[in-house]
Design an enzyme around this catalytic site. Structure first.
Site, PDB file in Angstrom:
ATOM      1  N   GLY A  10     -39.636 -13.972  34.684  1.00  0.00           N
ATOM      2  CA  GLY A  10     -40.442 -15.101  35.150  1.00  0.00           C
ATOM      3  C   GLY A  10     -40.517 -15.031  36.661  1.00  0.00           C
ATOM      4  O   GLY A  10     -39.502 -15.162  37.341  1.00  0.00           O
ATOM      5  N   ALA A  11     -41.724 -14.763  37.196  1.00  0.00           N
ATOM      6  CA  ALA A  11     -41.871 -14.594  38.651  1.00  0.00           C
ATOM      7  C   ALA A  11     -42.657 -15.746  39.262  1.00  0.00           C
ATOM      8  O   ALA A  11     -43.383 -15.576  40.232  1.00  0.00           O
ATOM      9  CB  ALA A  11     -42.550 -13.255  38.948  1.00  0.00           C
ATOM     10  N   GLY A  12     -42.500 -16.927  38.680  1.00  0.00           N
ATOM     11  CA  GLY A  12     -43.104 -18.123  39.277  1.00  0.00           C
ATOM     12  C   GLY A  12     -42.300 -18.523  40.506  1.00  0.00           C
ATOM     13  O   GLY A  12     -41.541 -17.718  41.055  1.00  0.00           O
ATOM     14  N   VAL A  14     -39.649 -20.475  40.874  1.00  0.00           N
ATOM     15  CA  VAL A  14     -38.190 -20.390  40.729  1.00  0.00           C
ATOM     16  C   VAL A  14     -37.743 -18.931  40.676  1.00  0.00           C
ATOM     17  O   VAL A  14     -36.852 -18.514  41.417  1.00  0.00           O
ATOM     18  CB  VAL A  14     -37.690 -21.151  39.478  1.00  0.00           C
ATOM     19  CG1 VAL A  14     -36.192 -20.923  39.279  1.00  0.00           C
ATOM     20  CG2 VAL A  14     -37.970 -22.640  39.608  1.00  0.00           C
ATOM     21  N   ASN A 101     -42.139 -23.673  25.650  1.00  0.00           N
ATOM     22  CA  ASN A 101     -41.061 -22.850  26.196  1.00  0.00           C
ATOM     23  C   ASN A 101     -40.208 -22.174  25.129  1.00  0.00           C
ATOM     24  O   ASN A 101     -39.728 -21.063  25.327  1.00  0.00           O
ATOM     25  CB  ASN A 101     -40.209 -23.669  27.175  1.00  0.00           C
ATOM     26  CG  ASN A 101     -40.925 -23.840  28.515  1.00  0.00           C
ATOM     27  OD1 ASN A 101     -42.019 -23.298  28.709  1.00  0.00           O
ATOM     28  ND2 ASN A 101     -40.331 -24.565  29.431  1.00  0.00           N
ATOM     29  N   SER A 125     -35.133 -21.844  32.104  1.00  0.00           N
ATOM     30  CA  SER A 125     -36.332 -22.464  31.515  1.00  0.00           C
ATOM     31  C   SER A 125     -35.973 -23.833  30.934  1.00  0.00           C
ATOM     32  O   SER A 125     -34.968 -23.973  30.244  1.00  0.00           O
ATOM     33  CB  SER A 125     -36.881 -21.571  30.406  1.00  0.00           C
ATOM     34  OG  SER A 125     -36.919 -20.221  30.825  1.00  0.00           O
ATOM     35  N   ASN A 126     -36.803 -24.832  31.215  1.00  0.00           N
ATOM     36  CA  ASN A 126     -36.505 -26.199  30.791  1.00  0.00           C
ATOM     37  C   ASN A 126     -36.884 -26.476  29.337  1.00  0.00           C
ATOM     38  O   ASN A 126     -37.840 -25.905  28.853  1.00  0.00           O
ATOM     39  CB  ASN A 126     -37.263 -27.185  31.691  1.00  0.00           C
ATOM     40  CG  ASN A 126     -36.409 -27.607  32.873  1.00  0.00           C
ATOM     41  OD1 ASN A 126     -35.209 -27.806  32.739  1.00  0.00           O
ATOM     42  ND2 ASN A 126     -37.027 -27.739  34.027  1.00  0.00           N
ATOM     43  N   HIS A 181     -29.193 -31.684  31.063  1.00  0.00           N
ATOM     44  CA  HIS A 181     -29.929 -31.559  32.326  1.00  0.00           C
ATOM     45  C   HIS A 181     -31.214 -32.332  32.135  1.00  0.00           C
ATOM     46  O   HIS A 181     -32.267 -31.800  31.898  1.00  0.00           O
ATOM     47  CB  HIS A 181     -30.216 -30.074  32.599  1.00  0.00           C
ATOM     48  CG  HIS A 181     -30.960 -29.826  33.876  1.00  0.00           C
ATOM     49  ND1 HIS A 181     -30.568 -30.350  35.083  1.00  0.00           N
ATOM     50  CD2 HIS A 181     -32.070 -29.100  34.139  1.00  0.00           C
ATOM     51  CE1 HIS A 181     -31.407 -29.945  36.032  1.00  0.00           C
ATOM     52  NE2 HIS A 181     -32.332 -29.191  35.475  1.00  0.00           N
TER      53      HIS A 181
END
Length: 325
Positions: A10-12, A14, A101, A125-126, A181
């Site tokens: 994941g290169a977003g 975050v 997700n 990842s949420n 979380h």
């Protein structure tokens, strides 16, 4: 000495921020993966080109996984950080992201299992505690090698707000947050102190309650400002602290989502699920879980958090049952 290898999926915002921080701390070669063509390659190259000023002699490389065979490049990773997934938008809770997700995590899990099943895995990842549970179910990897971001970031926010209120160095503020979380997190006032002085001796109950509330909705506060995404600098460094403790075998004690089983399950009232508790992080992953005692009001909050995690974990089980081939 062979350099360590860290893969970030994941290169977003975050993922790319984590990649930069990992390189800046010289923790190992960083491999950045994303399903969008060009994004991981471009961001990795950008990070690599800052090397002379940051002074790291590491490889930072990007791979687009629209061609799934590119996942082969994560083979033999010491640590894998999973940030792939949708970001929150204003008005969304972390749980609203669930369906999209869990599907993304299912794809990522298949490739982790295929190419690098011995890695320590940090799930971001949420909702992270639930996605850690999903990843463990999908891969069958030893749950002690999997941890989810949560308390590490929430505690960092809590410490920041306390330090600002008291006008003291953040380094002297010790505080931690456990539980899910999400909006059911449990900031632990009793165990929070400034250089060993309990914060209850330094702040009024009203002020502490205000800071706790701000911590609980800290992620949402940033989402509301940004409108188009969620936080990434504080999450980025919180994740980096977890990875650093694995790579350097630092044995740091950080609250994270960990798999609760055995005697810890009896203590915490939740079994074979991931939830935020204080853990010791070393080269083997989750090396120890600490049981902490609850006062009645804390226990009430904790039980709420447990109920929320149980309900979401059940949704994972249902999703798996529905999609089992």
């Amino acid at each position: 000495m062979a350099r360590k290898k860290i893969s970030v999926i994941g290169a977003g915002n975050v993922g790319a921020t984590v990649a930069q921080f990992l390189a800046a701390k010289q923790l190992g070669d960083v491999y950045l993966f994303d399903v969008v063509d060009g994004i991981p390659e471009g961001k990795a190259l950008d990070i690599q080109e800052g090397a002379p000023h940051w002074r790291y002699d590491l490889d930072v490389v990007g791979f687009s996984t629209s061609d799934e065979t590119k996942y082969k490049n994560m083979e033999g990773s010491d640590v894998i950080v999973v940030t792939a997934g949708l970001a929150r938008k204003p008005g969304m809770s972390r749980d609203d992201l669930f369906d999209k997700n869990v599907e993304i995590i299912s794809d990522v899990s298949r490739n982790i299992k295929k190419y690098s099943p011995d890695s320590i895995i940090v799930v971001v990842s949420n909702p992270a505690d639930i996605m850690a549970y999903a990843l463990q179910k999908f891969t069958g990897i030893d749950p002690s090698k999997i941890m989810g971001l949560g308390g590490s970031l929430d505690s960092s926010r809590f410490r920041t707000f306390l330090a600002k209120e008291l006008n003291v160095s953040v380094e002297d503020v010790n505080a931690f947050v456990i539980g899910g979380h999400g909006d059911d997190m449990v900031p632990f006032i009793r165990y929070s102190s400034v250089a060993g002085i309990p914060i209850e001796n330094l702040l009024s109950k009203e002020k502490i309650d205000e800071i706790v509330k701000r911590t609980r909705f800290g992620g949402g506060e940033i989402v509301n400002y940004l409108k188009t995404g969620s936080a990434f600098y504080a999450p980025g460094i919180s994740i980096t602290a977890m990875v650093e403790s694995v790579i350097m075998d630092k044995k740091r004690v950080i609250p994270c989502a960990a798999y609760i089983t055995g005697k810890h399950a009896d203590h915490y009232g939740i079994r074979d699920k991931f939830i935020g508790v204080p853990i010791k992080i070393g080269e083997k992953g989750v090396e120890q879980i600490y049981d902490i005692d609850f006062k009645p009001d804390e226990l009430e909050l904790w039980k709420k958090s447990v109920a929320s995690v149980e309900a979401s974990s059940k949704k994972v089980d249902e999703w798996i049952a529905k999609h089992a081939h």
